[in-house]
Design a protein around this motif. Structure first.
Motif, PDB file in Angstrom:
ATOM      1  N   GLN A 140       0.429   3.394  -3.241  1.00  0.00           N
ATOM      2  CA  GLN A 140       1.009   3.430  -4.586  1.00  0.00           C
ATOM      3  C   GLN A 140       1.980   4.607  -4.734  1.00  0.00           C
ATOM      4  OE1 GLN A 140      -2.342   3.516  -7.237  1.00  0.00           O
ATOM      5  NE2 GLN A 140      -2.715   1.317  -7.095  1.00  0.00           N
ATOM      6  N   ASP A 141       1.607   5.741  -4.185  1.00  0.00           N
ATOM      7  CA  ASP A 141       2.485   6.911  -4.269  1.00  0.00           C
ATOM      8  C   ASP A 141       3.782   6.668  -3.501  1.00  0.00           C
ATOM      9  OD1 ASP A 141       3.379   9.388  -4.945  1.00  0.00           O
ATOM     10  OD2 ASP A 141       1.889  10.516  -3.792  1.00  0.00           O
ATOM     11  N   PHE A 142       3.672   6.086  -2.318  1.00  0.00           N
ATOM     12  CA  PHE A 142       4.869   5.795  -1.521  1.00  0.00           C
ATOM     13  C   PHE A 142       5.714   4.703  -2.183  1.00  0.00           C
ATOM     14  CE2 PHE A 142       6.855   3.452   2.092  1.00  0.00           C
ATOM     15  CZ  PHE A 142       7.776   4.445   2.437  1.00  0.00           C
ATOM     16  N   GLY A 143       5.072   3.694  -2.750  1.00  0.00           N
ATOM     17  CA  GLY A 143       5.816   2.644  -3.436  1.00  0.00           C
ATOM     18  C   GLY A 143       6.574   3.156  -4.646  1.00  0.00           C
ATOM     19  N   THR A 144       5.994   4.139  -5.349  1.00  0.00           N
ATOM     20  CA  THR A 144       6.689   4.729  -6.500  1.00  0.00           C
ATOM     21  C   THR A 144       7.939   5.474  -6.053  1.00  0.00           C
ATOM     22  OG1 THR A 144       4.576   4.954  -7.662  1.00  0.00           O
ATOM     23  CG2 THR A 144       6.415   6.285  -8.458  1.00  0.00           C
ATOM     24  N   ALA A 145       7.858   6.172  -4.905  1.00  0.00           N
ATOM     25  CA  ALA A 145       9.039   6.858  -4.383  1.00  0.00           C
ATOM     26  C   ALA A 145      10.121   5.850  -3.983  1.00  0.00           C
ATOM     27  CB  ALA A 145       8.655   7.739  -3.198  1.00  0.00           C
ATOM     28  N   LEU A 146       9.733   4.711  -3.455  1.00  0.00           N
ATOM     29  CA  LEU A 146      10.723   3.683  -3.090  1.00  0.00           C
ATOM     30  C   LEU A 146      11.409   3.105  -4.318  1.00  0.00           C
ATOM     31  CD1 LEU A 146       8.836   1.744  -0.253  1.00  0.00           C
ATOM     32  CD2 LEU A 146      10.772   3.301   0.005  1.00  0.00           C
ATOM     33  N   LEU A 147      10.661   2.962  -5.431  1.00  0.00           N
ATOM     34  CA  LEU A 147      11.254   2.383  -6.639  1.00  0.00           C
ATOM     35  C   LEU A 147      12.375   3.250  -7.192  1.00  0.00           C
ATOM     36  CD1 LEU A 147       8.163   0.977  -8.577  1.00  0.00           C
ATOM     37  CD2 LEU A 147      10.020  -0.314  -7.540  1.00  0.00           C
ATOM     38  N   ASP A 148      12.360   4.545  -6.914  1.00  0.00           N
ATOM     39  CA  ASP A 148      13.454   5.407  -7.367  1.00  0.00           C
ATOM     40  C   ASP A 148      14.777   5.030  -6.718  1.00  0.00           C
ATOM     41  OD1 ASP A 148      11.661   6.759  -8.945  1.00  0.00           O
ATOM     42  OD2 ASP A 148      11.306   8.373  -7.475  1.00  0.00           O
ATOM     43  N   GLN A 149      14.716   4.309  -5.563  1.00  0.00           N
ATOM     44  CA  GLN A 149      15.921   3.874  -4.864  1.00  0.00           C
ATOM     45  C   GLN A 149      16.110   2.360  -4.971  1.00  0.00           C
ATOM     46  OE1 GLN A 149      17.898   6.187  -3.665  1.00  0.00           O
ATOM     47  NE2 GLN A 149      16.405   7.794  -4.169  1.00  0.00           N
ATOM     48  N   ASP A 150      15.484   1.739  -6.013  1.00  0.00           N
ATOM     49  CA  ASP A 150      15.579   0.291  -6.221  1.00  0.00           C
ATOM     50  C   ASP A 150      15.044  -0.486  -5.025  1.00  0.00           C
ATOM     51  OD1 ASP A 150      16.667   0.616  -8.738  1.00  0.00           O
ATOM     52  OD2 ASP A 150      18.726   0.615  -8.012  1.00  0.00           O
ATOM     53  N   ILE A 151      13.994   0.048  -4.421  1.00  0.00           N
ATOM     54  CA  ILE A 151      13.301  -0.615  -3.312  1.00  0.00           C
ATOM     55  C   ILE A 151      11.841  -0.725  -3.705  1.00  0.00           C
ATOM     56  CG2 ILE A 151      12.745  -0.516  -0.855  1.00  0.00           C
ATOM     57  CD1 ILE A 151      15.196   1.298  -0.505  1.00  0.00           C
ATOM     58  N   ALA A 152      11.207  -1.833  -3.338  1.00  0.00           N
ATOM     59  CA  ALA A 152       9.825  -2.076  -3.751  1.00  0.00           C
ATOM     60  C   ALA A 152       8.953  -2.327  -2.535  1.00  0.00           C
ATOM     61  CB  ALA A 152       9.755  -3.266  -4.698  1.00  0.00           C
ATOM     62  N   LEU A 153       7.721  -1.812  -2.655  1.00  0.00           N
ATOM     63  CA  LEU A 153       6.688  -2.089  -1.663  1.00  0.00           C
ATOM     64  C   LEU A 153       5.709  -3.069  -2.284  1.00  0.00           C
ATOM     65  CD1 LEU A 153       5.285  -1.509   1.060  1.00  0.00           C
ATOM     66  CD2 LEU A 153       4.116   0.408  -0.049  1.00  0.00           C
ATOM     67  N   MET A 154       5.584  -4.265  -1.670  1.00  0.00           N
ATOM     68  CA  MET A 154       4.753  -5.330  -2.229  1.00  0.00           C
ATOM     69  C   MET A 154       3.613  -5.658  -1.277  1.00  0.00           C
ATOM     70  SD  MET A 154       6.305  -6.214  -5.098  1.00  0.00           S
ATOM     71  CE  MET A 154       5.477  -7.769  -5.440  1.00  0.00           C
ATOM     72  N   ARG A 155       2.431  -5.906  -1.868  1.00  0.00           N
ATOM     73  CA  ARG A 155       1.327  -6.456  -1.082  1.00  0.00           C
ATOM     74  C   ARG A 155       1.426  -7.969  -1.145  1.00  0.00           C
ATOM     75  NH1 ARG A 155      -3.108  -4.796  -3.753  1.00  0.00           N
ATOM     76  NH2 ARG A 155      -3.548  -2.960  -2.485  1.00  0.00           N
ATOM     77  N   THR A 156       1.663  -8.601  -0.024  1.00  0.00           N
ATOM     78  CA  THR A 156       1.849 -10.050   0.026  1.00  0.00           C
ATOM     79  C   THR A 156       0.589 -10.790   0.442  1.00  0.00           C
ATOM     80  OG1 THR A 156       2.683  -9.833   2.290  1.00  0.00           O
ATOM     81  CG2 THR A 156       4.302  -9.805   0.501  1.00  0.00           C
ATOM     82  N   GLY A 157      -0.414 -10.083   0.895  1.00  0.00           N
ATOM     83  CA  GLY A 157      -1.661 -10.705   1.310  1.00  0.00           C
ATOM     84  C   GLY A 157      -2.623  -9.639   1.760  1.00  0.00           C
ATOM     85  N   PRO A 158      -3.857 -10.029   2.201  1.00  0.00           N
ATOM     86  CA  PRO A 158      -4.826  -9.031   2.674  1.00  0.00           C
ATOM     87  C   PRO A 158      -4.290  -8.293   3.900  1.00  0.00           C
ATOM     88  CG  PRO A 158      -5.889 -11.134   2.238  1.00  0.00           C
ATOM     89  CD  PRO A 158      -4.433 -11.375   2.163  1.00  0.00           C
ATOM     90  N   GLY A 159      -4.034  -7.003   3.718  1.00  0.00           N
ATOM     91  CA  GLY A 159      -3.550  -6.186   4.829  1.00  0.00           C
ATOM     92  C   GLY A 159      -2.111  -6.428   5.200  1.00  0.00           C
ATOM     93  N   ALA A 160      -1.347  -7.154   4.389  1.00  0.00           N
ATOM     94  CA  ALA A 160       0.050  -7.459   4.686  1.00  0.00           C
ATOM     95  C   ALA A 160       0.926  -6.932   3.560  1.00  0.00           C
ATOM     96  CB  ALA A 160       0.246  -8.965   4.865  1.00  0.00           C
ATOM     97  N   TYR A 161       2.028  -6.277   3.941  1.00  0.00           N
ATOM     98  CA  TYR A 161       2.924  -5.660   2.965  1.00  0.00           C
ATOM     99  C   TYR A 161       4.369  -5.989   3.329  1.00  0.00           C
ATOM    100  CZ  TYR A 161      -1.206  -3.101   1.504  1.00  0.00           C
ATOM    101  OH  TYR A 161      -2.460  -2.785   1.045  1.00  0.00           O
ATOM    102  N   ALA A 162       5.235  -5.838   2.324  1.00  0.00           N
ATOM    103  CA  ALA A 162       6.647  -6.119   2.527  1.00  0.00           C
ATOM    104  C   ALA A 162       7.467  -5.112   1.744  1.00  0.00           C
ATOM    105  CB  ALA A 162       6.982  -7.545   2.091  1.00  0.00           C
ATOM    106  N   VAL A 163       8.578  -4.706   2.333  1.00  0.00           N
ATOM    107  CA  VAL A 163       9.535  -3.828   1.672  1.00  0.00           C
ATOM    108  C   VAL A 163      10.752  -4.679   1.332  1.00  0.00           C
ATOM    109  CG1 VAL A 163      10.986  -1.784   1.906  1.00  0.00           C
ATOM    110  CG2 VAL A 163       8.687  -1.775   2.857  1.00  0.00           C
ATOM    111  N   VAL A 164      11.034  -4.818   0.047  1.00  0.00           N
ATOM    112  CA  VAL A 164      12.089  -5.715  -0.423  1.00  0.00           C
ATOM    113  C   VAL A 164      12.920  -4.987  -1.468  1.00  0.00           C
ATOM    114  CG1 VAL A 164      10.674  -7.771   0.005  1.00  0.00           C
ATOM    115  CG2 VAL A 164      10.625  -6.663  -2.242  1.00  0.00           C
ATOM    116  N   PRO A 165      14.139  -5.506  -1.773  1.00  0.00           N
ATOM    117  CA  PRO A 165      14.882  -4.946  -2.906  1.00  0.00           C
ATOM    118  C   PRO A 165      14.119  -5.151  -4.207  1.00  0.00           C
ATOM    119  CG  PRO A 165      16.316  -6.238  -1.488  1.00  0.00           C
ATOM    120  CD  PRO A 165      14.919  -6.495  -1.019  1.00  0.00           C
TER     121      PRO A 165
END
Length: 231
Positions: A88-113
């Motif tokens: 969550q802390d890392f995802g918040t830092a990404l949002l400052d650059q219009d980038i999002a960290l998403m949980r797409t499934g159990p143990g699976a994540y994606a970095v998207v605009p």
């Protein structure tokens, strides 16, 4: 003692011994998320590289990076974190650059605009970011407090009486000033109407030489002698 009574006593003893055992069974608490000590320091680091180090290298999770993600990120972490808190802390830092960290499934994540977040959330994805602080809102006053405050307010007639008192006080002050002005005016008129004394006339008080002076009643001791000088 009958056999039925003996059987009933034995059943009661068995139940009484079993009840404390059931009551004494401990309740195991739920396991808390383990904490790990992490140290990260990214300054203008490409977002895919930083996400690879945090999500894959530190947490051993699956990561998918959208090719459209291209931008630097600045993120620092130094302390004890749970896996969820770190993400969550890392995802918040990404949002400052219009980038999002998403949980797409159990143990699976994606970095998207950040623009793709609504689409992934519609598919069941979860945005990784720190929870927003609750906005401070004034607590609603209960009905009892409203009724007490209504009773504590002054009655409307008290305000009306105060207004009338001020009005009459002003009226009396104005009438007193008017009467005082009229009295001064009347005094001025009375002084103007009062007849003025006759003007002082100076008359010639010298005695005529033709009229003789009567000295019969004059005391000779009071007569001041006069002396004539000879030329």
């Amino acid at each position: 003692m009958t056999p039925r009574l003996v059987i009933a006593l034995l059943i009661g003893l068995v139940l009484s011994d079993a009840a404390p055992a059931r009551a004494a069974a401990p309740v195991l608490p739920q396991a808390a998320e383990p904490l790990q000590f992490y140290v990260f320091s990214f300054t203008d680091t490409p977002a895919p590289e930083a996400a690879q180090d945090v999500v894959v290298g530190a947490l051993a999770r699956d990561l998918t990076v959208d090719p459209a993600v291209d931008g630097p990120v600045t993120f620092r972490a130094d302390g004890w974190y749970g896996d969820e808190a770190l993400l969550q802390d890392f995802g918040t830092a990404l949002l400052d650059q219009d980038i999002a960290l998403m949980r797409t499934g159990p143990g699976a994540y994606a970095v998207v605009p950040a623009a793709n977040v609504p689409m992934l959330m519609a598919r069941g994805g979860t945005l990784m970011r720190l929870p927003e602080p609750a906005t401070a809102r004034a607590p609603s006053r209960p009905a009892a407090a409203e009724s007490v405050s209504a009773l504590a307010r002054p009655n409307w007639w008290e305000g009306a009486l105060a207004g009338l008192s001020l009005f009459f006080a002003g009226a009396l002050a104005g009438a007193a000033a008017l009467f005082a002005g009229q009295a001064v005016h009347r005094r001025a008129q009375a002084r103007a109407a009062r007849p003025s004394p006759p003007p002082l006339r100076l008359t010639d008080q010298r005695l005529s030489l033709a009229s003789p002076i009567d000295t019969s009643d004059v005391d000779p001791d009071l007569v001041i002698p006069t002396f004539e000088t000879r030329r």
